[in-house]
Design a protein around this motif. Sequence first.
Motif, mmCIF file in Angstrom:
data_model
loop_
_atom_site.group_PDB
_atom_site.id
_atom_site.type_symbol
_atom_site.label_atom_id
_atom_site.label_comp_id
_atom_site.label_asym_id
_atom_site.label_seq_id
_atom_site.Cartn_x
_atom_site.Cartn_y
_atom_site.Cartn_z
ATOM 1 N N GLY A 74 39.072 78.987 69.080
ATOM 2 C CA GLY A 74 40.717 79.127 70.311
ATOM 3 C C GLY A 74 41.336 79.904 69.805
ATOM 4 O O GLY A 74 42.481 79.854 70.847
ATOM 5 N N THR A 75 41.549 79.489 68.512
ATOM 6 C CA THR A 75 43.375 79.076 67.912
ATOM 7 C C THR A 75 43.612 80.799 68.247
ATOM 8 O O THR A 75 42.958 82.145 68.096
ATOM 9 C CB THR A 75 43.031 78.874 66.577
ATOM 10 N N PHE A 76 44.938 81.034 68.490
ATOM 11 C CA PHE A 76 45.055 82.356 68.182
ATOM 12 C C PHE A 76 46.725 82.743 67.564
ATOM 13 O O PHE A 76 46.984 81.718 66.725
ATOM 14 C CB PHE A 76 46.474 83.276 69.549
ATOM 15 N N PHE A 77 46.584 84.096 67.306
ATOM 16 C CA PHE A 77 47.933 84.978 65.890
ATOM 17 C C PHE A 77 49.336 83.199 66.583
ATOM 18 O O PHE A 77 49.122 83.144 67.725
ATOM 19 C CB PHE A 77 47.741 86.247 65.927
ATOM 20 N N ARG A 78 49.965 83.835 65.015
ATOM 21 C CA ARG A 78 51.057 82.584 65.822
ATOM 22 C C ARG A 78 52.553 83.844 65.591
ATOM 23 O O ARG A 78 52.997 83.036 66.489
ATOM 24 C CB ARG A 78 51.829 82.313 64.466
ATOM 25 N N HIS A 79 51.950 85.262 65.972
ATOM 26 C CA HIS A 79 53.430 86.071 66.321
ATOM 27 C C HIS A 79 52.840 86.378 67.132
ATOM 28 O O HIS A 79 52.553 86.779 67.996
ATOM 29 C CB HIS A 79 53.004 87.008 64.562
ATOM 30 N N ALA A 81 53.792 89.117 69.073
ATOM 31 C CA ALA A 81 53.528 90.486 68.143
ATOM 32 C C ALA A 81 51.693 90.669 68.717
ATOM 33 O O ALA A 81 51.638 91.355 69.353
ATOM 34 C CB ALA A 81 53.774 90.853 67.268
ATOM 35 N N GLU A 82 50.746 89.722 68.150
ATOM 36 C CA GLU A 82 50.082 89.060 68.347
ATOM 37 C C GLU A 82 49.568 87.845 68.601
ATOM 38 O O GLU A 82 48.312 87.844 68.717
ATOM 39 C CB GLU A 82 49.402 89.837 66.868
ATOM 40 N N GLY A 83 50.186 87.494 69.273
ATOM 41 C CA GLY A 83 50.098 86.653 69.194
ATOM 42 C C GLY A 83 48.700 85.418 71.010
ATOM 43 O O GLY A 83 48.092 84.451 71.290
ATOM 44 N N ARG A 84 48.536 87.362 71.910
ATOM 45 C CA ARG A 84 47.455 86.926 72.594
ATOM 46 C C ARG A 84 45.957 87.250 72.034
ATOM 47 O O ARG A 84 44.973 86.452 73.243
ATOM 48 C CB ARG A 84 47.821 87.852 73.798
ATOM 49 N N HIS A 85 45.857 87.546 70.833
ATOM 50 C CA HIS A 85 44.601 87.806 70.076
ATOM 51 C C HIS A 85 44.453 86.485 69.660
ATOM 52 O O HIS A 85 45.131 85.390 68.657
ATOM 53 C CB HIS A 85 44.721 88.685 68.866
ATOM 54 N N ARG A 86 42.500 86.301 69.442
ATOM 55 C CA ARG A 86 41.966 85.530 69.102
ATOM 56 C C ARG A 86 42.279 85.127 67.838
ATOM 57 O O ARG A 86 41.835 86.621 66.700
ATOM 58 C CB ARG A 86 41.052 85.038 69.403
ATOM 59 N N ILE A 87 42.575 84.224 66.775
ATOM 60 C CA ILE A 87 42.215 84.234 65.176
ATOM 61 C C ILE A 87 40.641 84.894 64.749
ATOM 62 O O ILE A 87 40.292 85.004 64.011
ATOM 63 C CB ILE A 87 42.450 83.332 64.360
#
Length: 120
Positions: A74-79, A81-87
């Motif tokens: 359930g973690t997300f990208f840090r930036h 620009a991609e922050g709404r996407h899951r790692i």
Amino acid sequence: MEPMEPRTSWTFVTNHARILAMILRDPETRLRDLAETCRITERATQAIVTDLESAGYLTRVRNGRRNHYKVASGTFFRHPAEGRHRIADLLQLLVDLDSRPEVAGGPSPGGDDHERGPRG
């Protein structure tokens, strides 16, 4: 003005992503093996694992002489620009890529065949 030489040392996947994917694949992997695969020092690998743990992307538990890692779901990208996407989606892609058999005539590692776009 002299022409700039092309930059050849960058890659699309960072060592942070690469190490997280390798840990997902093998939660008991050793720092030595991570470092060797990423072609970086064990000290740099340790710093990346610490970064990932501090940011909540993984946890580490000592199991005898080895560490056991768990990638946080359930973690997300840090930036932003991609922050709404899951790692998890990126990690699964990297894990799947590593499990595919090599195909004769396919893109070479480090080559740019995959950057040319779809064939046909």
